[in-house]
Design a protein around this motif. Structure first.
Motif, PDB file in Angstrom:
ATOM      1  N   ALA A 416       0.924  -1.448  -0.185  1.00  6.56           N
ATOM      2  CA  ALA A 416       0.426   0.230   0.411  1.00  6.56           C
ATOM      3  C   ALA A 416       0.971   1.607   0.151  1.00  6.56           C
ATOM      4  CB  ALA A 416      -0.927   0.090   1.271  1.00  6.56           C
ATOM      5  N   ILE A 417       0.365   2.036  -0.768  1.00  3.23           N
ATOM      6  CA  ILE A 417       1.001   3.515  -0.789  1.00  3.23           C
ATOM      7  C   ILE A 417      -0.074   4.877  -0.400  1.00  3.23           C
ATOM      8  CG2 ILE A 417       2.959   2.924  -2.601  1.00  3.23           C
ATOM      9  CD1 ILE A 417       1.113   4.282  -4.522  1.00  3.23           C
ATOM     10  N   ALA A 418      -1.551   4.328  -0.243  1.00  5.18           N
ATOM     11  CA  ALA A 418      -1.956   5.725  -0.102  1.00  5.18           C
ATOM     12  C   ALA A 418      -3.490   4.970  -0.446  1.00  5.18           C
ATOM     13  CB  ALA A 418      -2.357   6.764  -1.049  1.00  5.18           C
ATOM     14  N   GLN A 419      -4.372   5.907   0.827  1.00  4.72           N
ATOM     15  CA  GLN A 419      -5.944   5.065   0.775  1.00  4.72           C
ATOM     16  C   GLN A 419      -6.427   6.641  -0.266  1.00  4.72           C
ATOM     17  OE1 GLN A 419      -7.553   5.156   4.427  1.00  4.72           O
ATOM     18  NE2 GLN A 419      -9.405   3.972   3.102  1.00  4.72           N
ATOM     19  N   LEU A 420      -7.492   6.250  -1.287  1.00  4.58           N
ATOM     20  CA  LEU A 420      -8.256   7.616  -2.095  1.00  4.58           C
ATOM     21  C   LEU A 420      -9.123   7.668  -1.568  1.00  4.58           C
ATOM     22  CD1 LEU A 420      -8.141   8.878  -4.371  1.00  4.58           C
ATOM     23  CD2 LEU A 420      -8.311   7.169  -5.148  1.00  4.58           C
ATOM     24  N   HIS A 421      -9.652   8.486  -0.585  1.00  8.36           N
ATOM     25  CA  HIS A 421     -10.863   9.731   0.058  1.00  8.36           C
ATOM     26  C   HIS A 421     -11.374   7.989   0.581  1.00  8.36           C
ATOM     27  CE1 HIS A 421     -11.269  12.935  -2.439  1.00  8.36           C
ATOM     28  NE2 HIS A 421     -11.279  12.428  -3.799  1.00  8.36           N
ATOM     29  N   GLY A 422     -11.208   7.452   1.508  1.00  3.91           N
ATOM     30  CA  GLY A 422     -11.585   6.438   2.440  1.00  3.91           C
ATOM     31  C   GLY A 422     -12.540   5.384   1.764  1.00  3.91           C
ATOM     32  N   VAL A 423     -12.302   4.651   0.371  1.00  3.88           N
ATOM     33  CA  VAL A 423     -13.089   4.047  -0.143  1.00  3.88           C
ATOM     34  C   VAL A 423     -11.589   3.114  -0.903  1.00  3.88           C
ATOM     35  CG1 VAL A 423     -14.445   3.639  -2.389  1.00  3.88           C
ATOM     36  CG2 VAL A 423     -15.040   5.961  -0.984  1.00  3.88           C
ATOM     37  N   VAL A 425      -8.128   1.452  -2.011  1.00  8.99           N
ATOM     38  CA  VAL A 425      -6.440   1.256  -1.807  1.00  8.99           C
ATOM     39  C   VAL A 425      -5.702   1.519  -3.151  1.00  8.99           C
ATOM     40  CG1 VAL A 425      -4.864  -0.062   0.012  1.00  8.99           C
ATOM     41  CG2 VAL A 425      -7.052   0.400   0.698  1.00  8.99           C
ATOM     42  N   LEU A 426      -4.372   2.307  -2.741  1.00 11.02           N
ATOM     43  CA  LEU A 426      -3.637   2.840  -3.667  1.00 11.02           C
ATOM     44  C   LEU A 426      -2.749   1.880  -3.355  1.00 11.02           C
ATOM     45  CD1 LEU A 426      -5.510   4.789  -4.472  1.00 11.02           C
ATOM     46  CD2 LEU A 426      -3.360   6.362  -5.207  1.00 11.02           C
ATOM     47  N   ALA A 427      -2.064   0.611  -4.083  1.00 14.27           N
ATOM     48  CA  ALA A 427      -0.899   0.090  -3.914  1.00 14.27           C
ATOM     49  C   ALA A 427       0.072  -0.278  -5.628  1.00 14.27           C
ATOM     50  CB  ALA A 427      -1.345  -1.410  -3.723  1.00 14.27           C
ATOM     51  N   LEU A 433       0.082   0.176 -11.175  1.00 13.26           N
ATOM     52  CA  LEU A 433      -0.421   0.364 -10.388  1.00 13.26           C
ATOM     53  C   LEU A 433      -1.948  -0.353  -9.853  1.00 13.26           C
ATOM     54  CD1 LEU A 433      -1.639   2.619  -7.941  1.00 13.26           C
ATOM     55  CD2 LEU A 433      -2.537   3.704 -10.118  1.00 13.26           C
ATOM     56  N   VAL A 434      -1.959  -0.808  -8.513  1.00 13.49           N
ATOM     57  CA  VAL A 434      -3.154  -1.247  -8.258  1.00 13.49           C
ATOM     58  C   VAL A 434      -4.137  -0.663  -7.096  1.00 13.49           C
ATOM     59  CG1 VAL A 434      -3.870  -3.575  -7.380  1.00 13.49           C
ATOM     60  CG2 VAL A 434      -1.557  -3.840  -7.958  1.00 13.49           C
ATOM     61  N   LEU A 435      -5.855  -1.009  -7.892  1.00 13.42           N
ATOM     62  CA  LEU A 435      -6.283   0.002  -7.420  1.00 13.42           C
ATOM     63  C   LEU A 435      -7.437  -1.271  -6.447  1.00 13.42           C
ATOM     64  CD1 LEU A 435      -7.299   2.555  -9.903  1.00 13.42           C
ATOM     65  CD2 LEU A 435      -5.907   2.878  -7.910  1.00 13.42           C
ATOM     66  N   THR A 585     -13.037  -6.689  -7.353  1.00  9.59           N
ATOM     67  CA  THR A 585     -12.491  -6.192  -5.870  1.00  9.59           C
ATOM     68  C   THR A 585     -11.403  -5.073  -6.201  1.00  9.59           C
ATOM     69  OG1 THR A 585     -10.931  -8.059  -5.428  1.00  9.59           O
ATOM     70  CG2 THR A 585     -13.370  -8.147  -4.625  1.00  9.59           C
ATOM     71  N   TRP A 586     -10.560  -4.722  -7.153  1.00 10.97           N
ATOM     72  CA  TRP A 586      -8.794  -5.189  -7.745  1.00 10.97           C
ATOM     73  C   TRP A 586      -8.688  -4.515  -9.517  1.00 10.97           C
ATOM     74  CZ3 TRP A 586      -5.190  -6.866 -10.542  1.00 10.97           C
ATOM     75  CH2 TRP A 586      -5.435  -7.832 -10.119  1.00 10.97           C
ATOM     76  N   VAL A 587      -8.593  -3.649  -9.848  1.00 17.58           N
ATOM     77  CA  VAL A 587      -8.120  -3.284 -11.558  1.00 17.58           C
ATOM     78  C   VAL A 587      -7.008  -3.668 -10.853  1.00 17.58           C
ATOM     79  CG1 VAL A 587     -10.228  -3.136 -11.813  1.00 17.58           C
ATOM     80  CG2 VAL A 587      -8.113  -1.204 -11.195  1.00 17.58           C
ATOM     81  N   GLN A 588      -5.819  -3.440 -11.971  1.00 24.43           N
ATOM     82  CA  GLN A 588      -3.935  -3.640 -11.926  1.00 24.43           C
ATOM     83  C   GLN A 588      -4.137  -2.370 -13.545  1.00 24.43           C
ATOM     84  OE1 GLN A 588      -1.292  -5.121 -11.039  1.00 24.43           O
ATOM     85  NE2 GLN A 588      -0.434  -3.338 -11.987  1.00 24.43           N
ATOM     86  N   LEU A 589      -3.506  -1.635 -12.705  1.00 25.15           N
ATOM     87  CA  LEU A 589      -2.700  -0.488 -14.353  1.00 25.15           C
ATOM     88  C   LEU A 589      -1.355  -0.142 -14.057  1.00 25.15           C
ATOM     89  CD1 LEU A 589      -4.203   1.546 -15.481  1.00 25.15           C
ATOM     90  CD2 LEU A 589      -3.807   3.770 -13.837  1.00 25.15           C
ATOM     91  N   SER A 590      -1.023  -1.208 -15.727  1.00 26.90           N
ATOM     92  CA  SER A 590       0.039  -0.633 -15.982  1.00 26.90           C
ATOM     93  C   SER A 590       1.187   0.136 -16.246  1.00 26.90           C
ATOM     94  CB  SER A 590       1.074  -1.774 -16.943  1.00 26.90           C
ATOM     95  OG  SER A 590      -0.074  -1.898 -17.932  1.00 26.90           O
TER      96      SER A 590
END
Length: 602
Positions: A416-423, A425-427, A433-435, A585-590
């Motif tokens: 994890a590197i951050a949380q966006l608007h409490g909704v 998780v950015l990893a 990048l994984v959302l 539950t998650w998506v990948q952005l290469s």
């Protein structure tokens, strides 16, 4: 008294046609199957007015000899089988010897064919059975015109040209999917609507179902003895409102089989709820002697000789494919655009000020209990342990890094590197990048943990003060009749008065649930269905609802160790790619996709 008489041959054929020739699409199916059996590598279909006015199929198959042409229009004449042994192990698409005769009895029919060693072609029709010389380079051309011209009552049941063409198009697509090695073309009223070059199964599937399906589909290949299942099954994110993208084949033949449909429903039951339907293209290959295709004249129904074994084979093969862990799914993750579309509001479950909802503490308690921890802390303190107190229970909370490691190797979803608007998780992982939708991911984790615990003997939480609620006479009677069943499930329920029920214990994992609502729903199920059916069929739906309410809510700030613990739990959980309602539950952005967003390297 009524006189028994033998029916005329023409009437016999027309009666048989009622079973085989329902509409133009039925004619197209039978003729395409004949072309496939003839070894054709290229087939062209031409329709006029939805196939009602004219239906013409030309192929480059082996053709028919002159002395066989007239016989092809006779009932019970076929080159596919000659004995009972052949019938019990049919390996061709057609075999009944009825289709051409039935078609010729209700439509103007011509057959032009040239065998590969013949000097020229020959032609016969439903009226002129004596072969006449004709011009044709090779193969066979069948022309069917004015369907039901001689039975106007049947013709009235046909729909509009557009509707009938739609049915023909469905038949064309089904056969095209089964035969990717054959080039096919279909045109309507002089316009080519689809041209498919010969290729492989993946290319043909993409051409028929589209790129969206392939982006959300997983390849499947399973073998066991003489059984082989291959093809593609869609993830729940591609679920549809109808069954128009469901293709199942047995030895290359499109079928609708209740046994197979049940196996597929069961495979998706854990990840797809509501009225949505999955999409799939699946091919089951087995010994022809193991399946009876002579069940219905349309040949879309079959009967398996070992039905139970087939059911289990299909169910487990699809279940394993859909349950592929996150580690295997990361490398094949579709781009972010694949999930484009309106976001469902109930996926966020934002807490409104002043309203009550379950806190993350419930997840912590459920997670710890499902890993075998005793609820003693609940009994001592009167409330579940907080997320912070999990550090003493789960080593992951002690070892999860607070800073991004130098490498993400061994962690498919990264760190994890951050949380966006409490909704969200950015990893960061090795690909980019994984959302993560933290509520949806948490929901799946809880659901699988609840299932794992309740498969054995559930832990019981005794209530210091029994929960008493008003109940109807029917509910009280059901509670008394089903007391043993309720007790096995972890509920100690008894009448507390003429119109009241008292609950003295509940399953430990459900200690924070609304006891009255939960019991009322359970009693309703036990009243309407046998107890065994409720426990087996309805349990998962109840668990899914409880997991949804117990999962971490939106607008709840998580620490970096908590986010990383969530990622690790996702990697260790089956079906973690989607929540209990079928949403991703998650998506990948290469990195390549990120570069495109900023025009880097262009």
């Amino acid at each position: 008294m009524p006189v028994i008489r033998k029916l005329p041959e023409v009437l016999i054929n027309q009666i048989a046609a009622g079973e085989v020739v329902e509409r133009p699409a039925s004619v197209l199916k039978e003729l395409l199957e004949n072309s496939i059996d003839a070894g054709s590598q290229s087939i062209e279909v031409q329709l006029t007015q939805g196939g009602i006015k004219q239906l013409r199929i030309s192929d480059d198959g082996c053709g028919i000899d002159k002395d066989q042409l007239a016989l092809a229009l006779e009932r019970h004449a076929t080159s596919k089988i000659s004995s009972l042994e052949d019938l019990e192990a049919v390996g061709t698409m057609g075999f009944r010897g009825e289709a051409l005769a039935a078609i010729a009895s209700v439509a103007r029919t011509r057959i032009t064919s040239r065998a590969r060693d013949a000097s020229h072609a020959w032609r016969v029709s439903e009226r002129e059975r004596e072969p006449m010389p004709a011009a044709l380079n090779g193969g066979t051309v069948v022309e069917v015109e004015d369907l039901y011209y001689n039975t106007p009552a049947r013709r009235k049941f046909l729909k509009s040209d557009a509707t009938e063409y739609g049915h023909c198009d469905d038949v064309f697509r089904r056969i095209a999917l089964a035969k990717p090695e054959v080039g096919l073309q279909i045109s309507h009223n002089g316009r080519v609507n689809m041209r498919l070059a010969a290729g492989d199964a993946e290319r043909r599937t993409r051409e028929i179902l589209g790129d969206d399906f392939m982006a959300q589909a997983r390849p499947l290949l399973a073998e066991s003895g003489l059984l082989r299942l291959s093809g593609y099954v869609s993830l729940p994110a591609y679920a549809r409102s109808n069954r128009d993208a469901q293709y199942f084949y047995v030895n290359g033949r499109f079928v609708r089989d209740k046994l197979i449909q049940h196996a597929l429903r069961e495979a998706y039951a854990d990840i797809l709820h509501g009225s949505r339907h999955p999409a799939f293209v699946l091919f089951l290959d087995l010994d022809p002697a193991g399946v009876d295709v002579n069940v219905h004249p349309a040949k879309t129904e079959v009967r398996f000789r070992e039905g139970r074994a087939i059911h289990q084979f299909v169910f487990h093969a699809v279940t394993r494919t859909l349950a592929t862990p996150v580690q295997a799914a990361v490398s094949a993750a579709p781009p972010l655009e694949a999930y484009a579309g309106p976001r469902e509001q109930h996926a966020l479950l934002v807490e409104e000020p002043g309203t009550h909802s379950f806190s993350p503490d419930n997840y912590a308690y459920a997670a710890s209990a499902s890993r075998g921890f005793s609820p003693s802390s609940f009994e001592r303190n009167g409330r579940p342990p907080s997320l912070d107190s999990l550090a003493a229970l789960s080593p992951r909370f002690n070892t999860a890094p607070t800073e991004l490691p130098q490498t993400t190797q061994g962690a498919p979803l990264g760190y994890a590197i951050a949380q966006l608007h409490g909704v969200y998780v950015l990893a960061q992982n090795e690909r980019g990048l994984v959302l993560v939708d933290m509520h949806a991911a948490h929901e799946r984790i809880l659901y699988e943990q609840l299932k794992a615990v309740l498969e054995g003997t559930p832990g019981v939480q005794r209530l210091l003060i029994p929960a008493v609620f008003n109940a109807s006479q029917t509910e009280i009677a059901t509670a008394e009749e089903q007391a043993d069943v309720l007790l096995r499930m972890g509920f100690d329920v008894a009448a507390a008065g003429p119109n009241e029920l008292a609950v003295r214990s509940v399953p430990a994992l459900l200690a924070r649930a609304n006891t009255a609502e939960l019991l009322r729903a359970l009693l309703a199920e036990l009243r309407d269905f046998p107890a065994s059916e409720v426990i087996a069929a309805r349990r998962n739906e109840l668990l899914a609802t409880m997991a949804c309410h117990g999962a971490v809510r939106a607008n709840r700030q998580l620490t970096t160790p908590e986010m990383n613990a969530l990622l690790r739990d996702m990697e260790a959980t089956e079906r973690a790619d989607q929540c209990n309602h079928g949403r991703p539950t998650w998506v990948q952005l290469s990195m390549g996709e990120l570069d495109k967003l900023f025009l880097r390297g262009q």
